[in-house]
Design a protein around this motif. Sequence first.
Motif, PDB file in Angstrom:
ATOM      1  N   ASP A 105     -26.538  -0.696  46.210  1.00  0.00           N
ATOM      2  CA  ASP A 105     -26.358  -2.025  45.621  1.00  0.00           C
ATOM      3  C   ASP A 105     -26.744  -2.005  44.144  1.00  0.00           C
ATOM      4  O   ASP A 105     -25.988  -2.435  43.293  1.00  0.00           O
ATOM      5  CB  ASP A 105     -27.205  -3.053  46.379  1.00  0.00           C
ATOM      6  N   HIS A 106     -27.919  -1.499  43.840  1.00  0.00           N
ATOM      7  CA  HIS A 106     -28.377  -1.330  42.463  1.00  0.00           C
ATOM      8  C   HIS A 106     -29.721  -0.615  42.493  1.00  0.00           C
ATOM      9  O   HIS A 106     -30.374  -0.558  43.531  1.00  0.00           O
ATOM     10  CB  HIS A 106     -28.517  -2.680  41.734  1.00  0.00           C
ATOM     11  N   ARG A 187     -27.117 -14.780  44.626  1.00  0.00           N
ATOM     12  CA  ARG A 187     -26.143 -13.768  44.217  1.00  0.00           C
ATOM     13  C   ARG A 187     -25.961 -12.713  45.303  1.00  0.00           C
ATOM     14  O   ARG A 187     -24.836 -12.309  45.606  1.00  0.00           O
ATOM     15  CB  ARG A 187     -26.588 -13.111  42.911  1.00  0.00           C
ATOM     16  N   CYS A 188     -27.063 -12.286  45.915  1.00  0.00           N
ATOM     17  CA  CYS A 188     -26.975 -11.311  47.005  1.00  0.00           C
ATOM     18  C   CYS A 188     -26.248 -11.897  48.209  1.00  0.00           C
ATOM     19  O   CYS A 188     -25.412 -11.225  48.824  1.00  0.00           O
ATOM     20  CB  CYS A 188     -28.372 -10.836  47.397  1.00  0.00           C
ATOM     21  N   ASN A 191     -22.531 -12.123  47.426  1.00  0.00           N
ATOM     22  CA  ASN A 191     -21.868 -10.812  47.439  1.00  0.00           C
ATOM     23  C   ASN A 191     -21.802 -10.227  48.842  1.00  0.00           C
ATOM     24  O   ASN A 191     -20.720 -10.021  49.395  1.00  0.00           O
ATOM     25  CB  ASN A 191     -22.619  -9.848  46.511  1.00  0.00           C
ATOM     26  N   GLN A 199     -23.451  -5.263  44.974  1.00  0.00           N
ATOM     27  CA  GLN A 199     -23.265  -5.703  43.592  1.00  0.00           C
ATOM     28  C   GLN A 199     -22.356  -4.750  42.826  1.00  0.00           C
ATOM     29  O   GLN A 199     -21.572  -5.189  41.969  1.00  0.00           O
ATOM     30  CB  GLN A 199     -24.625  -5.814  42.884  1.00  0.00           C
ATOM     31  N   THR A 202     -18.855  -5.611  43.859  1.00  0.00           N
ATOM     32  CA  THR A 202     -18.428  -6.844  43.199  1.00  0.00           C
ATOM     33  C   THR A 202     -18.013  -6.546  41.764  1.00  0.00           C
ATOM     34  O   THR A 202     -17.003  -7.068  41.270  1.00  0.00           O
ATOM     35  CB  THR A 202     -19.561  -7.881  43.219  1.00  0.00           C
ATOM     36  N   TRP A 203     -18.786  -5.713  41.086  1.00  0.00           N
ATOM     37  CA  TRP A 203     -18.423  -5.267  39.737  1.00  0.00           C
ATOM     38  C   TRP A 203     -17.065  -4.562  39.772  1.00  0.00           C
ATOM     39  O   TRP A 203     -16.210  -4.784  38.908  1.00  0.00           O
ATOM     40  CB  TRP A 203     -19.507  -4.323  39.214  1.00  0.00           C
TER      41      TRP A 203
END
Length: 377
Positions: A105-106, A187-188, A191, A199, A202-203
């Motif tokens: 995710d990040h 946001r999480c 998504n 994330q 989504t990007w």
Amino acid sequence: MPVQLKWPFLGIAIPCFLISFIGYNAHYFILSNFLSTQKQIWFEFSLTMIWFSYYLAIYTLPGQPLPNFQPSKNSWKSYCKKCRNYKPERAHHCKTCNQCVLAMDHHCPWTKNCVGYYNFPHFMRFLFWVIATTGYLLYELCLRAYFILSNHNSPTYLWNKSELIFLTILIPMDGFILLTISILFIRCLSNQIFCGRTQIETWEYERLEGLYYSKRLLPHLLANFWELYPELRTRELEDEASRLSTRRRIGLDHLVNFPYDIDPWSNTIEFLGSPLFWLWPFGKPKGDGMFFPKNDISEFEETNLTDMLLALPWPPDGGKDKVISIDGPNAVETTVRDGEQVIRKRLVDPRDPSSRTQWQNTWGENLEDFGVDVDAE
């Protein structure tokens, strides 16, 4: 936009300071003056759950591919040059952790850990308990502040100076934490739960939208379709591709399907596991993080070309800078020779802002902002 810290240890020190300073000062100097014992116990329990879930988010490994992993048939064979292993679907190499991360995710600077398949539930529980605790605390602090303001002419033994000082300090601090963590939590949810995407994915989807609106997407999809299914390159399908290229309007949802978005309930089960364990500290997802269920649209059937394009593996352009638009110097050139369409591909200049390594979304984020090692991609 993700935060980049000069000294990584601050990523742990700052949250620990904020949890301690806000939580324990609020209890000692304010809440203990007027809350019932039962409510004070609830507050301490909630505060303890923040610590516990934060600890698990930090120390639970997000998961990495098994050695000698082999991708499934008709999927992108994405090889990590640094791990010397194929990456499963949805996995990326983290530059900080120096490993491939399942369903990355990040990379989170506040946990000094990647948020991936196996620790995403811990990360979400951490956010949940922060919101629950700070929300409850803000409510009680505001009630106490209103009481003091409404009774400012009453005897001063009803409160003391330290209570006033900490109310002044803690209300804006607590409100700020509640606001920022709520935005991240929403946001999480937006998504992963409602769209089924990390994330990074989504990007990736927003990048494909950018290619679509600049008329660069379809050449990517057609080139990758012929590459993945060369046996299907018949004159009939090539004619259909030519007609598709000349159509003025064709919606993005007729070209791109995100295969892992099934429905909100299935997405939640996939990321968080059984609902019985969503708030259980040791709850975990049910899969292995290397293969994921897909929606019906992603099932490949030899029908019309648009349906087959929708069945391309994610990302449908292969996630590589190979071909771009029909316009400009770096283009997919199409000419007609002897009645046949000839396509010549050119490489994308990595300095081109439309390239995958340089592209930024509406938040100003590129792949490196999520912690992805673009050199290993």
